[in-house]
Design an enzyme around this catalytic site. Structure first.
Site, PDB file in Angstrom:
ATOM      1  N   ASP A 136      -5.874  -0.024   9.295  1.00 11.69           N
ATOM      2  CA  ASP A 136      -5.410   0.646   8.068  1.00 11.69           C
ATOM      3  C   ASP A 136      -4.941   2.051   8.436  1.00 11.69           C
ATOM      4  OD1 ASP A 136      -5.055   0.895   5.142  1.00 11.69           O
ATOM      5  OD2 ASP A 136      -6.604   2.410   5.318  1.00 11.69           O
ATOM      6  N   SER A 137      -4.152   2.639   7.544  1.00 10.55           N
ATOM      7  CA  SER A 137      -3.694   4.008   7.782  1.00 10.55           C
ATOM      8  C   SER A 137      -4.859   4.998   7.760  1.00 10.55           C
ATOM      9  CB  SER A 137      -2.675   4.394   6.700  1.00 10.55           C
ATOM     10  OG  SER A 137      -3.261   4.237   5.421  1.00 10.55           O
ATOM     11  N   TYR A 149       0.366   6.683   4.757  1.00 11.74           N
ATOM     12  CA  TYR A 149       1.606   6.030   5.167  1.00 11.74           C
ATOM     13  C   TYR A 149       2.576   5.885   3.984  1.00 11.74           C
ATOM     14  CZ  TYR A 149       0.014   4.194   9.752  1.00 11.74           C
ATOM     15  OH  TYR A 149      -0.398   4.042  11.039  1.00 11.74           O
ATOM     16  N   GLY A 150       2.014   5.828   2.775  1.00  9.85           N
ATOM     17  CA  GLY A 150       2.756   5.385   1.596  1.00  9.85           C
ATOM     18  C   GLY A 150       4.043   6.097   1.297  1.00  9.85           C
ATOM     19  N   CYS A 168      -3.925  -3.182   5.116  1.00 11.45           N
ATOM     20  CA  CYS A 168      -3.171  -2.110   4.456  1.00 11.45           C
ATOM     21  C   CYS A 168      -1.938  -2.750   3.819  1.00 11.45           C
ATOM     22  CB  CYS A 168      -2.762  -1.094   5.524  1.00 11.45           C
ATOM     23  SG  CYS A 168      -1.685   0.218   4.942  1.00 11.45           S
ATOM     24  N   THR A 217       0.677  -1.225   2.547  1.00 11.24           N
ATOM     25  CA  THR A 217       1.912  -0.550   2.943  1.00 11.24           C
ATOM     26  C   THR A 217       2.382  -1.080   4.297  1.00 11.24           C
ATOM     27  OG1 THR A 217       1.072   1.397   1.784  1.00 11.24           O
ATOM     28  CG2 THR A 217       2.968   1.729   3.228  1.00 11.24           C
ATOM     29  N   CYS A 248      -3.161  -1.594  -2.951  1.00 11.49           N
ATOM     30  CA  CYS A 248      -3.369  -0.574  -1.916  1.00 11.49           C
ATOM     31  C   CYS A 248      -4.848  -0.653  -1.614  1.00 11.49           C
ATOM     32  CB  CYS A 248      -2.989   0.807  -2.432  1.00 11.49           C
ATOM     33  SG  CYS A 248      -3.453   2.146  -1.301  1.00 11.49           S
ATOM     34  N   THR A 249      -5.192  -0.757  -0.322  1.00 12.72           N
ATOM     35  CA  THR A 249      -6.612  -0.990  -0.001  1.00 12.72           C
ATOM     36  C   THR A 249      -7.488   0.225  -0.287  1.00 12.72           C
ATOM     37  OG1 THR A 249      -6.095  -0.503   2.313  1.00 12.72           O
ATOM     38  CG2 THR A 249      -6.228  -2.823   1.665  1.00 12.72           C
ATOM     39  N   HIS A 250      -6.857   1.357  -0.565  1.00  8.84           N
ATOM     40  CA  HIS A 250      -7.652   2.514  -0.993  1.00  8.84           C
ATOM     41  C   HIS A 250      -8.133   2.362  -2.436  1.00  8.84           C
ATOM     42  CE1 HIS A 250      -5.910   4.378   2.563  1.00  8.84           C
ATOM     43  NE2 HIS A 250      -6.650   5.452   2.371  1.00  8.84           N
TER      44      HIS A 250
END
Ligand code: DGL
Length: 282
Positions: free
Chosen positions: A6-7, A38-39, A69, A71, A204-206
């Site tokens: 992931d970022s 990254y987005g 991720c 993105t 978005c995994t966040h």
């Protein structure tokens, strides 16, 4: 060992579900904190960064890399799978790269990824699905494209939440996060003439880290699709068909970061996953 990329910290939401689901599998997580978020980056940059991270995970012994991720998946997965991997020595060893858009689309459409035309009977034919994502995920357009292929009468509404992942990484206050989530939901409502979506993809995994805030602002009738669980279900199915990716695994868990100070990242990660092991520098 399975590599999860992931970022930043967002992929931990996926990793945590995987560790719980597959306690005897070994995982190495790589967070590119040096370059997060990254987005709002260009597609070319995202492809380069994702390729470098995948290559680093293969070099460290991963046989399967999961892009945890949206993105990176939306922008780079196809490019890595179709253009990059076949030209590398990794392909001859049978290594593979998977993304997280495909399992999410499968869950949203209740249609297997391999089926690319509408099936009959279709469930939830005329639902509205809201996709919340980063600028680059939304601009890539993969969610509407892949959902409509399988369920053409579903309305897909996308909403860019350009600051949310960065704010989560930066440990913004609950008030600030709440404001950004409310703003995103208002953006969806503006596109649907105020009709709440039937389903919401936190693309978005966040965002699962603030799922309670999405829940607060969406009506109870809107179903939030939980990507970590969806990805765990899908990986379970994949590993059942390809057990070689976890052969000989002993349940190890290693967390790596491209940040200069791994201790800072470890501290931040504990806010989201209290007993997460410490990060090491990649
Ligand atoms: N967690 C990522 C995603 O799923 C990206 C967030 C970011 O780096 O902008 O889209």
């Amino acid at each position: 060992m399975i590599g999860v990329f992931d970022s930043g910290l967002g992929g931990l939401t996926v990793l945590r579900a995987l560790v719980e689901r597959f306690p005897s599998a070994s995982f190495t997580y790589l967070g590119d904190h040096k370059n997060v978020p990254y987005g709002n980056r260009s597609s070319a940059e995202i492809v380069d960064l994702t390729r470098a991270a995948t290559d680093a995970l293969f070099t460290r012994g991963a046989r399967l890399v999961l892009l945890g991720c949206n993105t990176a998946t939306a922008v780079a997965a196809r490019q890595l799978q179709q253009a990059w991997l076949p030209g590398t020595p990794w392909r001859a060893k049978g290594f593979n790269v998977l993304g997280i858009v495909a399992p999410t689309v499968e869950a949203a459409t209740q249609t297997p990824w391999s089926v690319t035309t509408p099936q009959y009977p279709q469930k939830n034919l005329t639902d509205t699905i809201a996709v919340f994502g980063t600028t680059r995920t939304v601009m890539a357009g993969v969610y509407p494209e892949e959902i409509r292929k399988r369920t053409p009468k579903v309305t897909v509404v996308q909403q860019i939440c350009s600051e949310l992942a960065g704010a989560i990484e930066a440990e913004a206050s609950e008030n600030e996060l709440d404001r950004l989530v409310a703003e995103g939901i208002a953006g969806v409502m503006a596109q649907t003439s105020g009709m709440p979506p039937h389903r919401a993809i936190l693309g978005c995994t966040h965002f699962p880290l603030v799922e309670h805030l999405f829940r607060r602002h969406l009506p109870p009738a809107t179903r939030i699709l939980s990507q970590p669980e969806i990805v765990a279900d899908s990986l379970e199915d994949y590993l059942h068909r390809h057990p070689r990716y976890v052969d000989g695994n002993t349940g190890t868990l290693e967390l790596l970061t491209t940040a200069v100070d791994a201790a800072v990242i470890s501290k931040r990660a504990r806010v989201f996953w209290p007993d997460v092991p410490a990060f090491q520098s990649a």
